[in-house]
Every structure is written in C-alpha cells, then in structure tokens.
Enzyme design. Structure first.
Site, PDB file in Angstrom:
ATOM      1  N   SER A 127       9.301 -20.493  -6.322  1.00 35.09           N
ATOM      2  CA  SER A 127       9.223 -21.174  -5.028  1.00 35.09           C
ATOM      3  C   SER A 127       8.006 -20.748  -4.225  1.00 35.09           C
ATOM      4  CB  SER A 127      10.493 -20.821  -4.248  1.00 35.09           C
ATOM      5  OG  SER A 127      10.324 -21.088  -2.878  1.00 35.09           O
ATOM      6  N   GLU A 129       8.124 -20.167  -1.264  1.00 29.85           N
ATOM      7  CA  GLU A 129       8.580 -19.147  -0.307  1.00 29.85           C
ATOM      8  C   GLU A 129       8.142 -17.749  -0.750  1.00 29.85           C
ATOM      9  OE1 GLU A 129      10.305 -19.399   2.749  1.00 29.85           O
ATOM     10  OE2 GLU A 129       9.913 -21.535   2.584  1.00 29.85           O
ATOM     11  N   TYR A 151      15.704 -14.498   0.381  1.00 31.09           N
ATOM     12  CA  TYR A 151      15.548 -15.556  -0.636  1.00 31.09           C
ATOM     13  C   TYR A 151      14.203 -15.417  -1.340  1.00 31.09           C
ATOM     14  CZ  TYR A 151      14.465 -20.188  -2.502  1.00 31.09           C
ATOM     15  OH  TYR A 151      14.071 -21.218  -3.317  1.00 31.09           O
TER      16      TYR A 151
END
Ligand code: GDP
Length: 328
Positions: A127, A129, A151
């Site tokens: 990801s 992120e 996360y």
C-alpha cells in the site's frame, strides 16, 4: 485451466480480481473468514463461479488446508484489516492480520509447494500508506518507507516479508504498492465512498449535511477495476518484483468534494460540509502521489479511468442505490 486463490475475496479488489480471472478462464477460489460472514451473499451473487473456502489469515493450518484444496498456480493475498483510522484503535489485531497474516500466507505457500516452489506465484497487496511521511515526491519503488499508522507499519512488514521470501527461497513473489483505488464497491468508511453516498443522499433530500475530517490531505486516486489488472500482470512476468501502481495525479479532499457535488449540480458546498475532530487522525499522511513508470514500462499497464470520471461514476451509482433504498 489456471487456478487462483484470492484472500480478501469479500472486498472491493477481491470481487474485481475474481471477475477478471474468471473472464480469463481461471478456476478461482476465494478464502472467506468467520461464521455467517455478512458479505457471503454479496460474493455469491457477484461471482457465483468462485469456490469459497473457509479460512483466516491468523490461522496457518486453515491456509494450508485452503492451499491443498485450491492447488493454486497463483495466490493473491488481498485480505487485510484495511481501514487506516481503525488501525490505531486495534493496533494489535491489525498487526496480526495485515502484517503477520502475510507471513502465514507465505508459509502456507512454501509448505504446500514443498520441493517445487516454482509451481506457485504470490502477489502481496502492499500500500502507498507505507510511504506515510513521504521522503520523496512522487513516490516510487525505491522511496524510503515511513509509515504513519499501525496499518502502514503492518503493511511494511508484509512488503519486506514478501521480498524476503523471494530472496531467501526464490519464490515468484511480487509486491504491488497500490495507491488509493476506489469504485462503487468501496466500503463507506473510506472517504471517496463516504462522500459519494452523502452527496447522493443530499441530492435526494435524505440528508442535509456532511461531516468530514481533514480536507487538505491529498491522494492519488485510481479505479480499482484498473488496478486488479496490474496485479495479474505482475504474476505473468518471468520474475517476481515490486511495482508502484498509481495514476501519477494527486487531488485534495476539497477537490474530491468539488467534483462530487458538481456531479449533482451543487457548486458551493461550504454551507453543507462541516468538519469534526472525530474524523481527524493521530497522524496524517498529507500527500501521496505515485510514479507508475515501472508498471507502465515493464507491465504495459496504464490506468483507464481518470479522477473526475471515477468520482462521477461513484456518485451516479449511489444516486441509483440510495433512490432504491429510499423507495423513491
Ligand atoms: P487512506 O488513504 O487509506 O487513509 O484512505 P481514506 O479514504 O480513509 O482517507 C483518505 C484521506 O481522507 C485521509 O487523509 C483522511 O484523513 C481524509 N479524510 C477527511 N475526512 C475524512 C472522513 O470523514 N473519512 C475518511 N475515511 N477520511 C477522511
């Protein structure tokens, strides 16, 4: 006939990927978690030709069992606890599922394949992120990772573990660093769908305000249907590798609001949108913009749906859905 196992089949990407693979003639297996999973009906309705197997990313023996039944040529690990805001409240669980779950799946692949690891190819859903407090603009495969949420940290673990299995065992393992990707199937906890649903409800007179968090954050948003094609392309390469999948364009939450409201003829949303600290995060990822050059050059992949088209598609879908729900 090629065989594929998808974890996270109940999610947006799982459904699009299953449709793509079925269309290519694959036999597709999907891992489904828990007793009475509320998304079971949705999966059965959307992709009835997928064979569902019970399993959980935190339970290695269930993954091994799924591998033995599915006998997959390709494993797509899309399963995760994926909502960033929730990950602060459930940091341990997020680490177990989104982080250690990748290791469990890799171990299941390795144990199942035995002496012949070349019989399985592995895709890990990494990801953007992971870039968090971005160390380079735009972000590419070599950009230093600096995750800003539990996360993000869990995804970094999964990313490096995937690379480690490639380097340690020679597994054909690829990590797709996907930037935000959305669709009418996106969960309503994510900002694009929250906005498209609210805009549709406001247009239909079912709601009169929209309460948001930070409007200044910027994201590189693409269409999930385009992004699952990049996953498949990665596993067709002679070697596993890591790829950024992005549009190369960034837009703020404010611009998302502009496009979504203008799709229903509202040009000034300042009196409708409120802000509340409840939707702010302990640490924010301020800016994401990916450089998809490697995916374009090596995989021949380019996104087909642009930002405006994506947001408009989502609002139009929610108008139909909300009208039906309201019996209008
Ligand atoms: P993420 O990039 O995986 O965290 O995807 P999200 O869609 O959850 O959030 C994207 C961005 O929208 C983040 O910077 C959030 O802080 C911002 N944002 C602002 N208001 C909201 C809101 O009400 N809900 C969500 N989910 N995000 C919001």
């Amino acid at each position: 006939m090629a065989r594929a196992l998808i974890t996270g089949i109940t999610g947006q990407d799982g459904l699009y990927l299953a449709e793509l693979l079925l269309g290519k003639g694959y036999e597709v297996f999907g891992l489904i978690r828990g007793q009475n999973n509320p998304k079971l009906d949705l999966v059965r309705r959307t992709v009835p030709d997928v064979t569902l197997l019970t399993g959980d990313l935190t339970d290695l023996s269930s993954l091994l069992r799924a591998m033995e039944v599915a006998k997959p040529d390709e494993v797509y690990n899309l399963g995760a606890i994926s909502f960033v805001a929730y990950s602060w409240e459930n940091a341990m669980l997020t680490s177990d599922v989104t982080g250690k779950g990748v290791l469990n799946m890799l171990e299941a692949v390795r144990l199942y394949a035995g002496d012949d690891l070349s019989k399985v190819r592995f895709y890990q859903a990494s990801s953007s992120e992971m870039f968090g407090k971005v160390q380079e603009v735009p972000q590419r495969e070599s950009t230093l990772l600096w995750p800003r949420s539990p996360y993000g940290v869990a995804k970094v673990f999964g990313h490096y573990m995937t690379i480690n299995y490639r380097e340690s065992y020679g597994l054909h393992a690829s990590s797709g660093i996907l930037f935000n990707h959305e669709s009418p199937r996106r969960g309503p906890e994510f900002v694009t769908r929250k906005v498209s649903q609210a805009v549709a409800r406001i247009k239909l007179g079912l709601q009169d305000e929209l309460v948001m968090g930070n409007l200044d954050a910027k994201r590189d948003w693409g269409f999930a249907g385009d992004y699952v094609d990049a996953m498949w392309r990665m596993l067709q390469q002679p070697e596993g590798d890591d790829y950024v999948v992005a549009t190369g364009e960034t837009h703020s939450i404010g611009e998302l609001l502009d496009v979504a409201f203008s799709a229903v003829g509202i040009e000034d949303w300042s009196g409708i949108v409120k802000q509340d600290p409840r939707f702010m995060r302990p640490a924010e990822v301020d800016l994401l913009i990916g450089d998809p050059a490697k995916a374009r050059e090596v995989l021949g992949w380019t996104p087909q749906v642009g930002f405006r088209e994506l947001v408009t598609m989502m609002v139009e879908n929610d108008l139909v859905e909300q009208r039906a729900l309201a019996g209008k």
